[in-house]
Design a protein around this motif. Structure first.
Motif, short mmCIF file in Angstrom:
data_model
loop_
_atom_site.label_atom_id
_atom_site.label_comp_id
_atom_site.label_asym_id
_atom_site.label_seq_id
_atom_site.Cartn_x
_atom_site.Cartn_y
_atom_site.Cartn_z
N LEU A 85 -18.62 22.91 -38.08
CA LEU A 85 -17.65 22.50 -37.05
C LEU A 85 -16.85 21.15 -37.17
N THR A 86 -15.94 20.95 -36.74
CA THR A 86 -15.12 19.61 -36.79
C THR A 86 -14.95 18.93 -35.54
N GLN A 87 -15.21 17.68 -35.45
CA GLN A 87 -14.93 17.04 -34.42
C GLN A 87 -13.84 15.90 -34.71
N ASP A 126 -27.84 21.07 -27.23
CA ASP A 126 -27.11 21.88 -27.64
C ASP A 126 -26.35 21.29 -28.66
N ILE A 127 -25.19 21.68 -29.05
CA ILE A 127 -24.36 21.16 -30.04
C ILE A 127 -23.34 20.14 -29.28
N GLU A 128 -22.97 20.14 -28.03
CA GLU A 128 -22.53 19.12 -27.32
C GLU A 128 -23.26 17.84 -26.91
N GLY A 129 -24.35 18.12 -26.78
CA GLY A 129 -25.42 17.04 -26.60
C GLY A 129 -25.36 16.12 -27.99
N SER A 132 -22.14 14.21 -28.73
CA SER A 132 -21.92 13.27 -27.63
C SER A 132 -22.92 12.05 -27.70
N ARG A 133 -24.07 12.44 -28.20
CA ARG A 133 -25.37 11.33 -28.09
C ARG A 133 -25.34 10.71 -29.57
N LEU A 134 -25.05 11.63 -30.41
CA LEU A 134 -25.15 11.03 -31.83
C LEU A 134 -24.01 10.82 -32.81
N ILE A 135 -23.11 11.90 -32.71
CA ILE A 135 -21.74 11.74 -33.62
C ILE A 135 -20.82 10.78 -33.18
#
Length: 299
Positions: A85-87, A126-129, A132-135
């Motif tokens: 995945l790419t953010q 989940d991935i969203e969490g 948002s909370r780490l990356i």
């Protein structure tokens, strides 16, 4: 008081009809419940996913790709992507070592290892969490810290090293059920004033390079002219030396011839008379000195 027998029969018949009608209405309901239970007893997981198997909200295992079965109403499957995945981060504000402001566009590629899906669900759900909370918390901070070690010029000139340093800083700071695959710095946007100064500096450097090239060209042309002049001078000198040598040789030859002739005449007087005779045109002088000898006539 006696109730008529006919009324009892009618009442019983009405009760039977009511129960029969209720039975027909219950059949579709039971079929619907059965269908729901049947549909809720199995699941499928895509190849790029892993499932977290929950029973009454507690983790009881993981689900691999393919078809699986579970208890309806009690079990639930939460799917987690394990693909890359790419953010993106469009504008991260930062200051360079020489206090130049910049907005940096960064993209971070990552994936969740299949063996860490339970840890991800337990800690981030989940991935969203996770994102948002780490990356999202670490990427801007690490980009700003690393960029602050570079000057504006070195950040542009050493782009590859900057990307490597940012990638290492992000990987070292993010600890969790995730793997950072790569970090890309897509753009560094400096302030308009700084970019204008860079543009003027580049124009000045272009002018300097142009002048250097012109100077080198003139130097080359001068060297060519000197070489050509030297060649012409050497050619003229060689020609003069050749002519002088030719004159000297001619003079020596003539002197040698005169000397040889003189020696020959001195040794043979008759040769002198012969030479006179050869050059005489046969005419006597019209004027003579008294008592002088007649030329070419011997006594």
């Amino acid at each position: 008081m006696n109730v008529p027998r006919g009324n009892n029969v009618l009442s019983n018949l009405a009760t039977v009809r009511s129960r029969f009608r209720f039975g027909w209405l219950a059949i579709p309901f039971l079929l619907l419940v059965g269908l729901i239970l049947f549909m809720g007893s199995w699941y499928t997981i895509d190849q790029g996913e892993r499932g977290v198997h929950l029973r009454n909200g507690a983790v009881v295992g993981t689900a691999e790709p393919g078809l699986g079965f579970k208890l309806p109403l009690f079990d639930d499957i939460r799917r987690v992507s394990v693909q890359n995945l790419t953010q993106p981060y469009e504008k991260i504000p930062a200051y360079s070592k020489d206090q130049q402001t910049a907005e940096i566009k960064v993209s971070v590629s990552f994936h969740v290892p299949p063996g860490d899906v339970v840890a991800l669900y337990s800690e981030y759900r989940d991935i969203e969490g996770l994102t948002s909370r780490l990356i999202d918390r670490q990427v801007p901070t690490q980009v700003e810290n690393v960029f602050g070690k570079y000057t504006a010029v070195s950040a542009v000139q050493n782009r590859v090293q900057l990307v490597q340093d940012v990638t290492k800083a992000i990987r070292d700071s993010i600890k969790g059920p995730v793997v950072i695959d790569s970090v890309q710095i897509e753009n560094i946007d400096f302030s308009d004033a700084y970019e204008k100064s860079i543009e003027l500096r580049m124009q000045a450097e272009v002018l300097v390079q142009t002048e250097k090239q012109n100077l080198e060209k003139e130097k080359v042309n001068a060297d060519i002219a000197v070489t050509q002049a030297r060649g012409r001078a050497e050619s003229s000198l060689a020609l003069a030396r050749a002519e002088a040598e030719a004159t000297r040789l001619k003079g020596e030859a003539e002197a040698a011839a005169i000397k040889a002739r003189a020696e020959a005449l001195a040794q043979n007087q008759n040769l002198v008379e012969l030479t006179k005779a050869e050059r005489w045109n046969g005419q006597l002088p019209t004027t003579m000195i008294p008592n002088s000898a007649v030329p070419f006539l011997t006594k």
